[in-house]
Design a protein around this motif. Sequence first.
Motif, PDB file in Angstrom:
ATOM      1  N   SER A 125       0.808  -1.220   0.000  1.00  0.00           N
ATOM      2  CA  SER A 125       0.000   0.000   0.000  1.00  0.00           C
ATOM      3  C   SER A 125       0.842   1.272   0.000  1.00  0.00           C
ATOM      4  CB  SER A 125      -0.950  -0.010   1.200  1.00  0.00           C
ATOM      5  OG  SER A 125      -0.227  -0.135   2.415  1.00  0.00           O
ATOM      6  N   ALA A 126       2.025   1.248   0.619  1.00  0.00           N
ATOM      7  CA  ALA A 126       2.862   2.444   0.672  1.00  0.00           C
ATOM      8  C   ALA A 126       3.399   2.844  -0.691  1.00  0.00           C
ATOM      9  CB  ALA A 126       4.030   2.224   1.641  1.00  0.00           C
ATOM     10  N   LEU A 127       3.523   1.885  -1.605  1.00  0.00           N
ATOM     11  CA  LEU A 127       4.075   2.158  -2.932  1.00  0.00           C
ATOM     12  C   LEU A 127       3.021   2.175  -4.027  1.00  0.00           C
ATOM     13  CD1 LEU A 127       7.296  -0.090  -2.876  1.00  0.00           C
ATOM     14  CD2 LEU A 127       7.139   2.369  -2.467  1.00  0.00           C
ATOM     15  N   ARG A 128       1.904   1.574  -3.782  1.00  0.00           N
ATOM     16  CA  ARG A 128       0.911   1.353  -4.836  1.00  0.00           C
ATOM     17  C   ARG A 128       0.496   2.621  -5.577  1.00  0.00           C
ATOM     18  NH1 ARG A 128      -3.412  -1.867  -2.147  1.00  0.00           N
ATOM     19  NH2 ARG A 128      -1.709  -3.355  -1.921  1.00  0.00           N
ATOM     20  N   PRO A 129       0.325   3.767  -4.901  1.00  0.00           N
ATOM     21  CA  PRO A 129      -0.114   4.967  -5.640  1.00  0.00           C
ATOM     22  C   PRO A 129       0.894   5.469  -6.663  1.00  0.00           C
ATOM     23  CG  PRO A 129      -0.471   5.226  -3.266  1.00  0.00           C
ATOM     24  CD  PRO A 129       0.394   4.022  -3.445  1.00  0.00           C
ATOM     25  N   TYR A 130       2.123   5.009  -6.585  1.00  0.00           N
ATOM     26  CA  TYR A 130       3.177   5.561  -7.430  1.00  0.00           C
ATOM     27  C   TYR A 130       3.411   4.768  -8.710  1.00  0.00           C
ATOM     28  CZ  TYR A 130       4.179   8.105  -3.139  1.00  0.00           C
ATOM     29  OH  TYR A 130       4.071   8.883  -2.013  1.00  0.00           O
ATOM     30  N   TRP A 131       2.729   3.641  -8.881  1.00  0.00           N
ATOM     31  CA  TRP A 131       2.936   2.830 -10.087  1.00  0.00           C
ATOM     32  C   TRP A 131       1.868   3.121 -11.119  1.00  0.00           C
ATOM     33  CZ3 TRP A 131       7.575   1.324  -9.625  1.00  0.00           C
ATOM     34  CH2 TRP A 131       8.086   0.851  -8.417  1.00  0.00           C
TER      35      TRP A 131
END
Length: 206
Positions: A125-131
């Motif tokens: 979840s911490a990285l998901r918005p950036y892909w």
Amino acid sequence: MRRQDFLTHLVDLIVNVTDDHPVRVAVDGPDTAGKTTLADELALALSGVRPTIRASVDDYIRPLEPTVPAAGYFDDNFDLPALITGLLIPLGPDGDRNYRTADDTTDIAPPNAVLLVDGVFLLQSALRPYWDIGIYLHINEAEMLRRGVLRDHTDYGSPDAVRQQFETQYIPGWRTYETQHSPSATATLTVDHQDPTHPKIQHRTT
């Protein structure tokens, strides 16, 4: 699906993204799933089509104690803020495309570039918005262990040492990740990668 057809499908998926910033692609999956190989193949396939930037979450690894519990392997092993601030935000929709790699190399990416990052836990979840695209390679635990023994027995000194590492850290850590973050459900593409020569795309989210 034949490997070449699979790669062609992924390249088409990537180049058809029409954002006005570089396309940020995550190649996620458990240890030994074939993430690095696939990302390297995609970089080669995109050569001459789109400029590519290659990175791995392993570039952001922190020193890991041999006896660290599985939760620590998942929660504490990687410097995610450095990945986010160095690559993902600068190459995103509000970024200036001035990016910094883990070894402090800096450059400016053209708007049509593709960032290819491989590694474990990339769809958390911490990285998901950036892909912009998330590719999840699935293999079962028995295959993880089989490939791990083949790959790592020299580095670890024996097959038994590799099995211990997988059974106490890598496999439990991956179970924690799957339970908490459901990567297969949030990926753009989920791929059965038990037989890398004939990958099977299981689903694509909308």
